[in-house]
Design a protein around this motif. Structure first.
Motif, PDB file in Angstrom:
ATOM      1  N   GLN A   1       0.829  -1.204   0.000  1.00 28.97           N
ATOM      2  CA  GLN A   1       0.000   0.000   0.000  1.00 28.97           C
ATOM      3  C   GLN A   1       0.867   1.259   0.000  1.00 28.97           C
ATOM      4  O   GLN A   1       0.653   2.179  -0.801  1.00 28.97           O
ATOM      5  N   SER A   2       1.862   1.297   0.877  1.00 26.53           N
ATOM      6  CA  SER A   2       2.647   2.526   1.004  1.00 26.53           C
ATOM      7  C   SER A   2       3.582   2.717  -0.196  1.00 26.53           C
ATOM      8  O   SER A   2       4.147   3.789  -0.378  1.00 26.53           O
ATOM      9  N   SER A   3       3.735   1.684  -1.022  1.00 25.01           N
ATOM     10  CA  SER A   3       4.609   1.803  -2.195  1.00 25.01           C
ATOM     11  C   SER A   3       3.846   2.142  -3.465  1.00 25.01           C
ATOM     12  O   SER A   3       4.453   2.277  -4.526  1.00 25.01           O
ATOM     13  N   THR A   4       2.529   2.201  -3.381  1.00 25.09           N
ATOM     14  CA  THR A   4       1.738   2.449  -4.590  1.00 25.09           C
ATOM     15  C   THR A   4       1.306   3.906  -4.676  1.00 25.09           C
ATOM     16  O   THR A   4       1.212   4.595  -3.658  1.00 25.09           O
ATOM     17  N   ALA A   5       1.029   4.339  -5.894  1.00 28.99           N
ATOM     18  CA  ALA A   5       0.485   5.678  -6.110  1.00 28.99           C
ATOM     19  C   ALA A   5      -1.027   5.616  -5.900  1.00 28.99           C
ATOM     20  O   ALA A   5      -1.625   4.543  -6.010  1.00 28.99           O
ATOM     21  N   PRO A   6      -1.652   6.781  -5.608  1.00 26.49           N
ATOM     22  CA  PRO A   6      -3.085   6.764  -5.303  1.00 26.49           C
ATOM     23  C   PRO A   6      -3.944   6.122  -6.400  1.00 26.49           C
ATOM     24  O   PRO A   6      -4.967   5.528  -6.093  1.00 26.49           O
ATOM     25  N   ASP A   7      -3.533   6.246  -7.655  1.00 25.57           N
ATOM     26  CA  ASP A   7      -4.412   5.680  -8.687  1.00 25.57           C
ATOM     27  C   ASP A   7      -3.959   4.304  -9.177  1.00 25.57           C
ATOM     28  O   ASP A   7      -4.506   3.773 -10.141  1.00 25.57           O
ATOM     29  N   ASP A   8      -2.982   3.711  -8.519  1.00 25.24           N
ATOM     30  CA  ASP A   8      -2.614   2.339  -8.880  1.00 25.24           C
ATOM     31  C   ASP A   8      -3.787   1.405  -8.564  1.00 25.24           C
ATOM     32  O   ASP A   8      -4.613   1.697  -7.702  1.00 25.24           O
ATOM     33  N   VAL A   9      -3.811   0.288  -9.269  1.00 22.00           N
ATOM     34  CA  VAL A   9      -4.935  -0.637  -9.121  1.00 22.00           C
ATOM     35  C   VAL A   9      -4.444  -1.915  -8.465  1.00 22.00           C
ATOM     36  O   VAL A   9      -3.489  -2.538  -8.939  1.00 22.00           O
ATOM     37  N   ILE A  10      -5.091  -2.319  -7.372  1.00 20.61           N
ATOM     38  CA  ILE A  10      -4.735  -3.580  -6.728  1.00 20.61           C
ATOM     39  C   ILE A  10      -5.716  -4.648  -7.221  1.00 20.61           C
ATOM     40  O   ILE A  10      -6.920  -4.415  -7.261  1.00 20.61           O
ATOM     41  N   VAL A  11      -5.169  -5.798  -7.641  1.00 18.25           N
ATOM     42  CA  VAL A  11      -6.019  -6.864  -8.190  1.00 18.25           C
ATOM     43  C   VAL A  11      -5.850  -8.142  -7.379  1.00 18.25           C
ATOM     44  O   VAL A  11      -4.720  -8.545  -7.075  1.00 18.25           O
ATOM     45  N   GLN A  12      -6.963  -8.772  -7.061  1.00 20.74           N
ATOM     46  CA  GLN A  12      -6.936 -10.015  -6.289  1.00 20.74           C
ATOM     47  C   GLN A  12      -8.232 -10.782  -6.546  1.00 20.74           C
ATOM     48  O   GLN A  12      -9.128 -10.286  -7.216  1.00 20.74           O
ATOM     49  N   ALA A  13      -8.328 -12.005  -6.058  1.00 19.19           N
ATOM     50  CA  ALA A  13      -9.562 -12.762  -6.256  1.00 19.19           C
ATOM     51  C   ALA A  13      -9.818 -13.833  -5.197  1.00 19.19           C
ATOM     52  O   ALA A  13     -10.953 -14.008  -4.770  1.00 19.19           O
ATOM     53  N   ALA A  14      -8.784 -14.581  -4.801  1.00 20.70           N
ATOM     54  CA  ALA A  14      -9.075 -15.725  -3.930  1.00 20.70           C
ATOM     55  C   ALA A  14      -7.958 -15.959  -2.929  1.00 20.70           C
ATOM     56  O   ALA A  14      -6.826 -15.555  -3.134  1.00 20.70           O
ATOM     57  N   GLY A  15      -8.306 -16.638  -1.841  1.00 19.34           N
ATOM     58  CA  GLY A  15      -7.343 -16.935  -0.793  1.00 19.34           C
ATOM     59  C   GLY A  15      -7.613 -16.066   0.422  1.00 19.34           C
ATOM     60  O   GLY A  15      -8.741 -15.588   0.629  1.00 19.34           O
ATOM     61  N   SER A  16      -6.560 -15.838   1.215  1.00 20.54           N
ATOM     62  CA  SER A  16      -6.743 -14.994   2.400  1.00 20.54           C
ATOM     63  C   SER A  16      -6.581 -13.518   2.047  1.00 20.54           C
ATOM     64  O   SER A  16      -6.945 -12.647   2.829  1.00 20.54           O
ATOM     65  N   LEU A  17      -6.029 -13.235   0.870  1.00 25.53           N
ATOM     66  CA  LEU A  17      -5.809 -11.833   0.498  1.00 25.53           C
ATOM     67  C   LEU A  17      -7.102 -11.025   0.310  1.00 25.53           C
ATOM     68  O   LEU A  17      -7.159  -9.871   0.753  1.00 25.53           O
ATOM     69  N   PRO A  18      -8.140 -11.560  -0.335  1.00 28.40           N
ATOM     70  CA  PRO A  18      -9.340 -10.725  -0.524  1.00 28.40           C
ATOM     71  C   PRO A  18      -9.913 -10.213   0.794  1.00 28.40           C
ATOM     72  O   PRO A  18     -10.261  -9.040   0.917  1.00 28.40           O
ATOM     73  N   GLY A  19      -9.983 -11.108   1.784  1.00 30.95           N
ATOM     74  CA  GLY A  19     -10.531 -10.686   3.077  1.00 30.95           C
ATOM     75  C   GLY A  19      -9.647  -9.639   3.728  1.00 30.95           C
ATOM     76  O   GLY A  19     -10.121  -8.624   4.241  1.00 30.95           O
ATOM     77  N   ASP A  20      -8.328  -9.889   3.694  1.00 31.85           N
ATOM     78  CA  ASP A  20      -7.407  -8.943   4.323  1.00 31.85           C
ATOM     79  C   ASP A  20      -7.416  -7.596   3.588  1.00 31.85           C
ATOM     80  O   ASP A  20      -7.404  -6.534   4.208  1.00 31.85           O
ATOM     81  N   LEU A  21      -7.437  -7.649   2.266  1.00 34.62           N
ATOM     82  CA  LEU A  21      -7.462  -6.391   1.495  1.00 34.62           C
ATOM     83  C   LEU A  21      -8.759  -5.636   1.748  1.00 34.62           C
ATOM     84  O   LEU A  21      -8.777  -4.408   1.897  1.00 34.62           O
ATOM     85  N   HIS A  22      -9.872  -6.373   1.789  1.00 29.52           N
ATOM     86  CA  HIS A  22     -11.177  -5.726   2.000  1.00 29.52           C
ATOM     87  C   HIS A  22     -11.170  -4.937   3.308  1.00 29.52           C
ATOM     88  O   HIS A  22     -11.613  -3.805   3.373  1.00 29.52           O
ATOM     89  N   LYS A  23     -10.593  -5.534   4.333  1.00 29.66           N
ATOM     90  CA  LYS A  23     -10.535  -4.875   5.639  1.00 29.66           C
ATOM     91  C   LYS A  23      -9.521  -3.739   5.681  1.00 29.66           C
ATOM     92  O   LYS A  23      -9.728  -2.733   6.346  1.00 29.66           O
ATOM     93  N   LEU A  24      -8.367  -3.973   5.017  1.00 26.74           N
ATOM     94  CA  LEU A  24      -7.218  -3.107   5.295  1.00 26.74           C
ATOM     95  C   LEU A  24      -6.863  -2.113   4.191  1.00 26.74           C
ATOM     96  O   LEU A  24      -6.348  -1.029   4.472  1.00 26.74           O
ATOM     97  N   TRP A  25      -7.065  -2.495   2.933  1.00 23.52           N
ATOM     98  CA  TRP A  25      -6.564  -1.669   1.830  1.00 23.52           C
ATOM     99  C   TRP A  25      -7.261  -0.311   1.828  1.00 23.52           C
ATOM    100  O   TRP A  25      -8.481  -0.219   1.914  1.00 23.52           O
ATOM    101  N   ARG A  26      -6.463   0.741   1.712  1.00 25.83           N
ATOM    102  CA  ARG A  26      -7.017   2.096   1.758  1.00 25.83           C
ATOM    103  C   ARG A  26      -7.200   2.607   0.330  1.00 25.83           C
ATOM    104  O   ARG A  26      -6.269   3.076  -0.304  1.00 25.83           O
ATOM    105  N   VAL A  27      -8.418   2.481  -0.142  1.00 16.28           N
ATOM    106  CA  VAL A  27      -8.710   2.762  -1.550  1.00 16.28           C
ATOM    107  C   VAL A  27      -8.721   4.274  -1.782  1.00 16.28           C
ATOM    108  O   VAL A  27      -9.405   5.013  -1.085  1.00 16.28           O
TER     109      VAL A  27
END
Ligand SMILES: Cc1ncc(C[n+]2csc(CCOP(=O)(O)OP(=O)(O)O)c2C)c(N)n1
Ligand SMILES: [Mg+2]
Length: 642
Positions: free
Chosen positions: A409-435
């Motif tokens: 997150q801290s290495s991306t620019a505000p308009d970068d796009v994070i892509v995911q679909a399955a595993g433990s990442l979707p849940g963690d991103l949903h909770k944590l990623w600052r869109v």
């Protein structure tokens, strides 16, 4: 004199597709900007020849793209469609039999996500003279049935061109469904191999530019009035913003409405981005993978305003998210099917942007109480602190996933796009990623399909480029998903399209491993381990000698491996900076400890636990399950009448 052109069915279809345009207000773009194809018998001579002929005669008209796997062609199309807000998608052409059936998963994913994808599976001979051809199913009880009939239940439109003359009605019907916001999904045109190569005198009118104006129905006045009355009477209103907000381009309308009224907002996975994370009324994700902030407000809401949401079990926390006994649902959705969910008596069948604009006028002067607004602000502040802490580096050689997300997150620019679909990442991103951007969060979680990530990310990057933006697409992928479908990395290399892939190696399924433990199945089969001949399972300690970094490097990608040391998180940040600075695709390989979990957001998910078991762990899990299930409300809304 009628002007016609003698062409094969395939030539006519491809040229027709090249002239379709989606129009949405001021935006006009090609509905089908290109065709993916993997050729075999069935399409090498028909569609393949048509694409080659255009490639020679009019090179810019219909670009052809290679892929390595037919499923991944559809994933790319879907990733593209989300970035284009459903205005455009690709066509995917497959050969007879396995080439075609490889697209079934993609079709289901497109339909589940309400995202358009055009599928062109080849079919066996319409004349049947050569039957049975290589790869033909041959069902004795129905000779005319082919493997492509398996697309019927997965598609929003399905037809088969049995005779050349059928092409016109089928092509037009397919385009109507593809560009209809309420009906869109997988659209399948099965193409028998003989018919593909047959000729027909095509009216030139069929080949001229045609515009498909995206439908934006306004709400019915009486339905809107009922919704307004309900919201005006609410003490604790709460917005659930879904993917429909983004597909309709309604994020400005959403912001305006909630700023005027003070109503707090939670987002679904597809709705991530409909309000930016630091908006004071944004409480984050809602539901099973939600934040404590959003879930606490949702639990007490008396009127839930769902906008463009399918109300999946993750959004409703398996019907435990909304606990007010008299909770009512105002469901704004362009699809009646979704608008009527949870037995609501307040459906608003309309385009989200149109409905929000009208709601804003009708709700003028309405504001939530200062006390309620304060509660939302307090919960938000508390959750933001939880995330700040989760993002702090622990110094572990194999960091937890939350720290990894924090570093990405801290290495991306505000308009970068994070892509995911399955595993433990979707849940963690949903909770944590600052869109920070409406299209900055791209998690396919309607079908949650392992293997979507890389292909979908490549499609998303194509979508960004089509919009003239070179924003970075950062794919986060688990080792399980990577192993299931990573071959579109080769496509990225072949076309020189840049994506950044962060591969989280935890030697198996962190997600299902944890779930397995919760439901009393003792992580069985969820770890990648050397087979234990004595115990006859894969539960041991010997991890596999698999080297996924080397695998990626073998495709011609730049690969950065993060060594498992105390500086892993700093090294990840440096790797991200290098990957962003490069104009080539980079895969960053990092080891992670699957037993370090993200903070709880107080959501629940219904996964049935066996009623009987010899395992003590299962029996314990069953009693916990029964305890949790008490909160479940089979009929969510309107249980209290009057
Ligand atoms: C095609 C497909 N098969 C099975 C599943 C069920 N499933 C969900 S997550 C998961 C494991 C994913 O492993 P990995 O990508 O390593 O992510 P991790 O759980 O380790 O974060 C499985 C098997 C799925 N979602 N999709
Ligand atoms: Mg894993």
């Amino acid at each position: 004199m009628t002007s016609t052109k003698r062409m094969t069915v395939s030539q006519a279809l491809i040229e027709f597709l090249a002239h379709q345009w989606t129009v949405d207000g001021d935006i006009r773009e090609r509905t089908i900007p290109g065709v993916f194809g993997i050729f075999g018998h069935g399409n090498v001579a028909g569609i393949g020849q048509a694409l080659r002929q255009l490639n020679v005669d009019q090179p810019d008209l219909m670009p052809y793209h290679q892929a390595r796997n037919e499923q991944a062609m559809v994933h790319q199309s879907v990733g593209y469609a989300r970035m284009r807000r459903r205005r455009a998608t690709f066509a995917s052409a497959a050969s007879v039999g396995p080439g075609a059936t490889n697209m079934l998963t993609g079709a289901a994913l497109a339909t589940t996500n309400r995202l358009p994808a055009l599928l062109l599976p080849s079919d066996t001979f319409a004349t049947r003279v050569a039957d049975p051809v290589l790869q033909q199913l041959e069902q004795p009880w129905d000779i005319g049935l082919t493997v492509n009939d398996a697309f019927r239940p997965l598609s929003r439109f399905f037809d088969r061109v049995q005779r050349p003359e059928q092409l016109y009605s089928i092509a037009l019907g397919a385009m109507r469904v593809l560009t209809d916001p309420a009906e869109t999904g997988a659209v399948t045109i099965a193409l028998p191999e003989d018919v593909q190569a047959e000729t027909i005198d095509v009216p030139l009118a069929f080949l001229r530019d045609r515009e498909w104006h995206l439908r934006r129905p306004r709400p019915e006045r009486a339905a809107l009035a009922r919704a307004v009355a309900a919201i005006r009477s609410a003490k604790r209103p709460f917005v659930v913003a879904g993917g429909g907000v983004l597909y309709s381009g309604a994020e400005d309308g959403l912001r305006a409405l909630v700023e005027a009224t003070g109503i707090p907002v939670g987002t679904t996975q597809a709705g991530g981005g409909s309000l930016v994370w630091d908006h004071p009324q944004y409480l984050g994700a809602v539901g099973a993978t939600g934040t404590a902030a959003a879930n606490r407000l949702a639990a007490d809401a008396d009127v839930v305003i769902g906008i463009g949401t399918r109300y999946s079990d993750f959004t409703t926390a398996s019907r435990t998210a909304f606990q007010d006994p008299g909770v009512r649902f105002v469901n704004i959705n362009v699809a009646a099917f979704d608008a009527y969910k949870h037995g609501t008596q307040l459906p608003v069948i309309a385009d989200a942007r149109e409905a929000l604009a009208e709601l804003a006028i009708e709700l003028e002067g309405f504001e939530v109480s200062a006390e309620y607004a304060q509660r939302a602000a307090d919960e938000k502040r508390a959750w933001d602190a939880v995330v700040d802490e989760a993002f702090l580096p622990s110094g572990a050689a194999r960091p937890g996933q939350t720290e990894i997300i924090g570093a990405v997150q801290s290495s991306t620019a505000p308009d970068d796009v994070i892509v995911q679909a399955a595993g433990s990442l979707p849940g963690d991103l949903h909770k944590l990623w600052r869109v920070r951007d409406p299209l900055g969060y791209h998690v396919e979680y309607a079908f949650s399909c392992m293997g979507y990530e890389i292909a979908g990310g490549l499609g998303a990057k194509r979508g960004a480029l089509a919009g003239g933006s070179d924003r970075d697409v950062v794919v986060m992928v688990g080792d399980g998903s990577y192993l299931m479908l990573n071959s579109e990395l080769v496509t990225a290399v072949a076309e020189g399209i840049k994506i950044i892939v962060v591969l989280v190696q935890n030697h198996g399924f962190a997600s299902i491993g944890h779930l397995s433990e919760t439901v009393g199945s003792e992580r069985f089969g969820t770890k990648y381990r050397v087979y234990d001949e004595v115990a006859r399972n894969f539960q041991g300690d010997r991890v596999l000698p698999v080297d996924l970094a080397m695998n990626a490097r073998s495709y011609g990608l730049d690969v950065i491996e993060i060594a498992p040391t105390a500086t892993a998180i700093d090294d990840l940040r440096a790797a991200m900076a290098a990957a962003k600075a490069s104009d080539r695709s980079t895969l960053i390989h990092i080891e992670s400890d699957p037993l370090l979990y993200s903070p709880s957001g107080e959501g629940w998910w219904d996964v049935p636990v066996p009623e009987a078991a010899t395992l003590a762990s299962t029996r314990r899990a069953r009693s916990e399950y029964e305890r949790q299930r008490v909160a479940q409300r089979p009929l969510l809304g309107e249980e209290v009448s009057g």
